[in-house]
Design a protein around this motif. Structure first.
Motif, PDB file in Angstrom:
ATOM      1  N   ALA A 203     -26.118 -48.105   0.488  1.00  0.00           N
ATOM      2  CA  ALA A 203     -25.002 -49.014   0.249  1.00  0.00           C
ATOM      3  C   ALA A 203     -24.758 -49.894   1.469  1.00  0.00           C
ATOM      4  CB  ALA A 203     -23.730 -48.240  -0.096  1.00  0.00           C
ATOM      5  N   VAL A 204     -24.122 -51.037   1.212  1.00  0.00           N
ATOM      6  CA  VAL A 204     -23.537 -51.896   2.234  1.00  0.00           C
ATOM      7  C   VAL A 204     -22.078 -52.081   1.864  1.00  0.00           C
ATOM      8  CG1 VAL A 204     -23.385 -54.269   3.049  1.00  0.00           C
ATOM      9  CG2 VAL A 204     -25.580 -53.130   3.008  1.00  0.00           C
ATOM     10  N   CYS A 205     -21.214 -51.878   2.814  1.00  0.00           N
ATOM     11  CA  CYS A 205     -19.782 -52.038   2.571  1.00  0.00           C
ATOM     12  C   CYS A 205     -19.205 -52.915   3.680  1.00  0.00           C
ATOM     13  CB  CYS A 205     -19.087 -50.675   2.550  1.00  0.00           C
ATOM     14  SG  CYS A 205     -17.313 -50.750   2.217  1.00  0.00           S
ATOM     15  N   GLY A 206     -18.550 -53.997   3.304  1.00  0.00           N
ATOM     16  CA  GLY A 206     -17.983 -54.922   4.279  1.00  0.00           C
ATOM     17  C   GLY A 206     -16.558 -55.321   3.922  1.00  0.00           C
ATOM     18  N   ARG A 207     -15.822 -55.764   4.931  1.00  0.00           N
ATOM     19  CA  ARG A 207     -14.446 -56.236   4.728  1.00  0.00           C
ATOM     20  C   ARG A 207     -14.312 -57.593   5.407  1.00  0.00           C
ATOM     21  NH1 ARG A 207      -9.756 -52.835   7.390  1.00  0.00           N
ATOM     22  NH2 ARG A 207     -10.603 -53.943   9.195  1.00  0.00           N
TER      23      ARG A 207
ATOM     24  N   PRO B  11      -4.777 -55.404  -0.644  1.00  0.00           N
ATOM     25  CA  PRO B  11      -3.353 -55.770  -0.529  1.00  0.00           C
ATOM     26  C   PRO B  11      -3.025 -56.583   0.716  1.00  0.00           C
ATOM     27  CG  PRO B  11      -3.574 -53.477  -1.221  1.00  0.00           C
ATOM     28  CD  PRO B  11      -4.950 -53.962  -0.874  1.00  0.00           C
ATOM     29  N   ASP B  12      -3.766 -56.426   1.798  1.00  0.00           N
ATOM     30  CA  ASP B  12      -3.461 -57.168   3.023  1.00  0.00           C
ATOM     31  C   ASP B  12      -4.125 -58.541   3.064  1.00  0.00           C
ATOM     32  OD1 ASP B  12      -6.086 -56.496   3.356  1.00  0.00           O
ATOM     33  OD2 ASP B  12      -5.812 -55.357   5.213  1.00  0.00           O
ATOM     34  N   GLY B  13      -4.763 -58.955   1.965  1.00  0.00           N
ATOM     35  CA  GLY B  13      -5.383 -60.271   1.922  1.00  0.00           C
ATOM     36  C   GLY B  13      -6.848 -60.273   2.255  1.00  0.00           C
ATOM     37  N   ARG B  14      -7.365 -59.194   2.818  1.00  0.00           N
ATOM     38  CA  ARG B  14      -8.789 -59.122   3.074  1.00  0.00           C
ATOM     39  C   ARG B  14      -9.541 -58.882   1.763  1.00  0.00           C
ATOM     40  NH1 ARG B  14      -6.319 -56.418   7.447  1.00  0.00           N
ATOM     41  NH2 ARG B  14      -6.832 -57.323   9.486  1.00  0.00           N
ATOM     42  N   THR B  15     -10.869 -59.005   1.811  1.00  0.00           N
ATOM     43  CA  THR B  15     -11.701 -58.829   0.612  1.00  0.00           C
ATOM     44  C   THR B  15     -12.766 -57.785   0.895  1.00  0.00           C
ATOM     45  OG1 THR B  15     -11.378 -61.121  -0.092  1.00  0.00           O
ATOM     46  CG2 THR B  15     -13.240 -59.949  -1.039  1.00  0.00           C
ATOM     47  N   LEU B  16     -12.876 -56.831  -0.002  1.00  0.00           N
ATOM     48  CA  LEU B  16     -13.923 -55.824   0.074  1.00  0.00           C
ATOM     49  C   LEU B  16     -15.174 -56.349  -0.608  1.00  0.00           C
ATOM     50  CD1 LEU B  16     -14.942 -52.814   0.467  1.00  0.00           C
ATOM     51  CD2 LEU B  16     -14.085 -52.431  -1.860  1.00  0.00           C
ATOM     52  N   LEU B  17     -16.314 -56.273   0.061  1.00  0.00           N
ATOM     53  CA  LEU B  17     -17.614 -56.624  -0.501  1.00  0.00           C
ATOM     54  C   LEU B  17     -18.527 -55.402  -0.411  1.00  0.00           C
ATOM     55  CD1 LEU B  17     -18.177 -60.097   1.224  1.00  0.00           C
ATOM     56  CD2 LEU B  17     -17.288 -59.681  -1.072  1.00  0.00           C
ATOM     57  N   SER B  18     -19.181 -55.039  -1.523  1.00  0.00           N
ATOM     58  CA  SER B  18     -20.074 -53.879  -1.477  1.00  0.00           C
ATOM     59  C   SER B  18     -21.173 -54.023  -2.505  1.00  0.00           C
ATOM     60  CB  SER B  18     -19.297 -52.574  -1.726  1.00  0.00           C
ATOM     61  OG  SER B  18     -18.831 -52.509  -3.062  1.00  0.00           O
ATOM     62  N   VAL B  19     -22.332 -53.519  -2.142  1.00  0.00           N
ATOM     63  CA  VAL B  19     -23.454 -53.360  -3.066  1.00  0.00           C
ATOM     64  C   VAL B  19     -24.088 -52.013  -2.751  1.00  0.00           C
ATOM     65  CG1 VAL B  19     -23.941 -55.833  -3.331  1.00  0.00           C
ATOM     66  CG2 VAL B  19     -25.111 -54.510  -1.546  1.00  0.00           C
TER      67      VAL B  19
ATOM     68  N   GLY C 215     -19.712 -56.341  13.517  1.00  0.00           N
ATOM     69  CA  GLY C 215     -18.864 -57.482  13.192  1.00  0.00           C
ATOM     70  C   GLY C 215     -19.655 -58.774  13.245  1.00  0.00           C
ATOM     71  N   GLU C 216     -19.309 -59.719  12.375  1.00  0.00           N
ATOM     72  CA  GLU C 216     -19.986 -61.016  12.328  1.00  0.00           C
ATOM     73  C   GLU C 216     -18.943 -62.108  12.155  1.00  0.00           C
ATOM     74  OE1 GLU C 216     -23.382 -63.308  12.737  1.00  0.00           O
ATOM     75  OE2 GLU C 216     -23.286 -61.093  12.737  1.00  0.00           O
ATOM     76  N   GLN C 217     -18.980 -63.097  13.079  1.00  0.00           N
ATOM     77  CA  GLN C 217     -18.075 -64.232  12.978  1.00  0.00           C
ATOM     78  C   GLN C 217     -18.686 -65.277  12.047  1.00  0.00           C
ATOM     79  OE1 GLN C 217     -14.931 -64.558  14.514  1.00  0.00           O
ATOM     80  NE2 GLN C 217     -14.812 -66.267  13.044  1.00  0.00           N
ATOM     81  N   LEU C 218     -17.981 -65.621  11.010  1.00  0.00           N
ATOM     82  CA  LEU C 218     -18.478 -66.570  10.023  1.00  0.00           C
ATOM     83  C   LEU C 218     -17.823 -67.928  10.207  1.00  0.00           C
ATOM     84  CD1 LEU C 218     -18.458 -64.220   6.899  1.00  0.00           C
ATOM     85  CD2 LEU C 218     -20.333 -64.682   8.487  1.00  0.00           C
ATOM     86  N   GLU C 219     -18.472 -68.937   9.625  1.00  0.00           N
ATOM     87  CA  GLU C 219     -17.988 -70.312   9.731  1.00  0.00           C
ATOM     88  C   GLU C 219     -17.845 -70.908   8.341  1.00  0.00           C
ATOM     89  OE1 GLU C 219     -20.678 -72.497  12.154  1.00  0.00           O
ATOM     90  OE2 GLU C 219     -20.459 -71.177  13.912  1.00  0.00           O
ATOM     91  N   PRO C 220     -17.052 -71.960   8.214  1.00  0.00           N
ATOM     92  CA  PRO C 220     -16.908 -72.603   6.894  1.00  0.00           C
ATOM     93  C   PRO C 220     -18.271 -73.040   6.335  1.00  0.00           C
ATOM     94  CG  PRO C 220     -15.261 -73.424   8.419  1.00  0.00           C
ATOM     95  CD  PRO C 220     -16.189 -72.585   9.228  1.00  0.00           C
TER      96      PRO C 220
ATOM     97  N   ARG D  53     -11.901 -65.247   9.667  1.00  0.00           N
ATOM     98  CA  ARG D  53     -13.262 -65.466   9.152  1.00  0.00           C
ATOM     99  C   ARG D  53     -14.258 -64.498   9.799  1.00  0.00           C
ATOM    100  NH1 ARG D  53     -12.211 -71.341   9.484  1.00  0.00           N
ATOM    101  NH2 ARG D  53     -11.924 -72.155   7.367  1.00  0.00           N
ATOM    102  N   THR D  54     -13.921 -63.241   9.837  1.00  0.00           N
ATOM    103  CA  THR D  54     -14.813 -62.217  10.386  1.00  0.00           C
ATOM    104  C   THR D  54     -15.179 -61.224   9.286  1.00  0.00           C
ATOM    105  OG1 THR D  54     -12.916 -60.884  11.111  1.00  0.00           O
ATOM    106  CG2 THR D  54     -13.918 -62.375  12.725  1.00  0.00           C
ATOM    107  N   LEU D  55     -16.397 -60.719   9.385  1.00  0.00           N
ATOM    108  CA  LEU D  55     -16.891 -59.697   8.464  1.00  0.00           C
ATOM    109  C   LEU D  55     -17.180 -58.439   9.278  1.00  0.00           C
ATOM    110  CD1 LEU D  55     -18.027 -58.868   5.607  1.00  0.00           C
ATOM    111  CD2 LEU D  55     -20.270 -59.553   6.504  1.00  0.00           C
ATOM    112  N   VAL D  56     -16.510 -57.362   8.943  1.00  0.00           N
ATOM    113  CA  VAL D  56     -16.788 -56.051   9.524  1.00  0.00           C
ATOM    114  C   VAL D  56     -17.519 -55.251   8.462  1.00  0.00           C
ATOM    115  CG1 VAL D  56     -15.810 -53.943  10.504  1.00  0.00           C
ATOM    116  CG2 VAL D  56     -14.752 -56.160  10.992  1.00  0.00           C
ATOM    117  N   TRP D  57     -18.687 -54.723   8.814  1.00  0.00           N
ATOM    118  CA  TRP D  57     -19.487 -54.079   7.774  1.00  0.00           C
ATOM    119  C   TRP D  57     -20.243 -52.876   8.323  1.00  0.00           C
ATOM    120  CZ3 TRP D  57     -25.058 -54.274   7.426  1.00  0.00           C
ATOM    121  CH2 TRP D  57     -25.670 -54.983   8.454  1.00  0.00           C
ATOM    122  N   ALA D  58     -20.672 -52.028   7.395  1.00  0.00           N
ATOM    123  CA  ALA D  58     -21.475 -50.845   7.700  1.00  0.00           C
ATOM    124  C   ALA D  58     -22.514 -50.686   6.592  1.00  0.00           C
ATOM    125  CB  ALA D  58     -20.593 -49.594   7.805  1.00  0.00           C
TER     126      ALA D  58
END
Length: 522
Positions: A391-395, A329-337, A444-449, A401-406
């Protein structure tokens, strides 16, 4: 054996086959019997799979083949024993010398016809002489002539003698009595040959299956004077055939159950795993973080997503692997495998439970590390025998353009940038369901275009001896990182996924796997 020419006079014995021909057949049968016995030993060697229906069917087939070859060998032994002995052989037994290379090898150990034996056990198992007998019923004199072997099959002594025809049905199973009556009637009245089977119950309670073959004996004017027959104890052979049928039916039922379970698991998996290409659907509240300008920025930086499921090569069952991407809902995206232990409907049902929990907690704003901690508690308390999972779970935040993951004992995501790739440094995390109260760190990981994230489960390539604790092997990782130039030249996540599928879809993997690719918008 009396000839079917006269009830009172036996015909001359037919010419016997040459002894060397019979010996050659016995030699061939023994060699074949030894070969089949070796196959049977190899088939029964895997005691850990004793309950495998396919293995039981293979063993039953081997046992049936052994019984049939034993029967053939006994027939040939009896044929040879009926030949007159060679006086020269009796006076001068063969010696071991220059001709010993051509001497007949001894029968294989365990061969039932290797040495003649009149009786071997309460069921009369031994040489052919204890399993085949002859009988003649003289209609003119009411005389009954049974061989000693037939008496043994029926559990009678030679002194007891044979059974008259009118007493024989009382030894036969009630269900089989009509069969015996029809055989005898057709033979005596219509002159038809006898060929049929029935079961007998001996005085000691032992049940035997007997095959009866014979024909009427005619007198000089063509009338039926007597009936002669050969009766063979086929109990062990029929028991082996029945074991083959039962094991085959059990294998077929198991396959039907497996197909049905796989169909249900596939349908359940398809209803759980998302089916999409391109960007995930944007929620209506997407502009809440920045008005119209924020919405434009989010659209400009949206993730391009693609995913693929790789089935196992050696199993027909669906495993517990999953992938997911969800716009929050806040515009972020959940990524998980992730990968849940087990296969089939149970594992797929567990995946549905986990995905529901992951999505619910992510929508509620739970951070990836805390989310995995609660998943760990859920798996630990879900059943008496809790499942294990990685599992890997990231937001991903498209504004920064940051990925926070565990991660929970799972292969780390791979990051591809400017034609090269590397694995992200994983934060601490243990297997889900293994340690109650475990905590999971975040990174945390800073991503680029233009960056590309590849998340996958551990079964993408076969396990090797050089695999690390996360189930990754150096060779497999290098192959995946070697796709970096193709990723750099691709125009979409789907093109990148196609490169992964082409590189790994032919693997002989023992477990299923899945891959999730996320491409950062420009």
């Amino acid at each position: 054996m009396p000839s079917p020419r006269s009830a009172d006079h036996s015909a001359a014995q037919p010419p016997q086959p040459p002894r060397d021909t019979v010996d050659a057949l016995i030699s061939q049968t023994r060699r074949l019997r030894g070969g089949v016995d070796a196959v049977r030993r190899d088939t029964t060697a895997d005691m850990d799979r004793a309950d495998d229906p396919q293995l039981r069917w293979q063993r039953a087939l081997c046992d049936l083949a052994v019984h049939q070859l034993d029967d053939l060998g006994r027939h040939l032994d009896q044929l040879r024993e009926g030949l007159p002995a060679d006086p020269a052989e009796a006076e001068a037994p063969p010696e071991h010398g220059e001709d010993s290379d051509t001497a007949e090898p001894p029968p294989p150990p365990g061969s039932a016809y290797a040495a003649p034996a009149r009786e071997a056990g309460p069921e009369g198992r031994g040489s052919l002489l204890s399993r085949v007998g002859s009988a003649e019923w003289n209609l003119l004199t009411d005389a009954v002539t049974w061989s000693d072997e037939l008496c043994q099959i029926f559990g009678r002594t030679p002194e007891d003698g044979g059974l008259p025809l009118d007493e024989l049905p009382s030894w036969v199973f009630s269900e089989d009595q009509p069969t015996l009556t029809a055989l005898v009637t057709d033979c005596l009245v219509d002159g038809k040959p006898i060929d049929g089977e029935f079961r007998i119950v001996r005085a000691d309670g032992v049940v035997r299956t007997v095959h009866m073959s014979g024909e009427p004996v005619l007198d000089d004017d063509g009338s039926t004077a007597s009936m002669w027959a050969v009766l063979r104890d086929v109990s062990e052979l029929r028991r082996s055939e029945r074991a083959v049928r039962e094991s085959r039916d059990s294998l077929q039922r198991q396959r039907q159950i497996a197909r049905a379970e796989r169909r249900v698991a596939v349908e359940l998996q398809e209803s759980v795993l998302p089916v999409w290409r391109g960007s995930p659907r944007a929620p209506r509240s997407r502009a809440a973080r920045g008005g119209a300008a924020g919405a434009a920025a989010l659209d400009h930086r949206a993730l391009d997503l693609a995913a693929h499921y790789f089935p196992a090569s050696t199993s027909t069952q669906i495993g517990g692997d999953w992938y997911d991407a969800l716009e929050l809902p806040d515009g972020r995206t959940l990524l998980s495998v992730g990968d849940l232990t087990g296969h089939g409907v149970a594992a797929t049902s567990g995946v549905a439970m986990l995905l529901g929990a992951v999505r619910g907690m992510a929508v509620a704003g739970v951070e990836p590390g805390a989310l995995l901690g609660r998943l760990n508690q859920l798996l630990d308390a879900s059943s008496a025998q809790p499942a294990l999972g990685s599992a890997v779970c990231g937001r991903y935040d498209p504004i920064t353009r940051t990925l926070v993951w565990a991660q929970a004992a799972h292969p780390a995501p791979l990051l591809f940038r400017d034609g090269t790739g590397r694995a992200l440094q994983p934060p601490d995390g243990v297997l889900l369901g293994a340690t109650p109260g475990a905590s999971y760190a975040q990174a945390g990981e800073q991503l680029e275009p233009g960056d590309l994230l590849v998340l996958r489960t551990g079964g993408l390539w076969p396990f090797s001896a050089d695999a690390d604790a996360d189930g990754d092997g150096d060779t497999g990782v290098e192959r995946l990182l070697g796709l970096a130039p193709r990723f750099a030249a691709a125009h979409s996540a789907q093109e990148c996924l196609r490169a992964v599928v082409e590189a790994f879809d032919d693997e002989r993997r023992e477990d299923d796997a899945c891959v999730l690719i996320a491409r950062i918008g420009p």
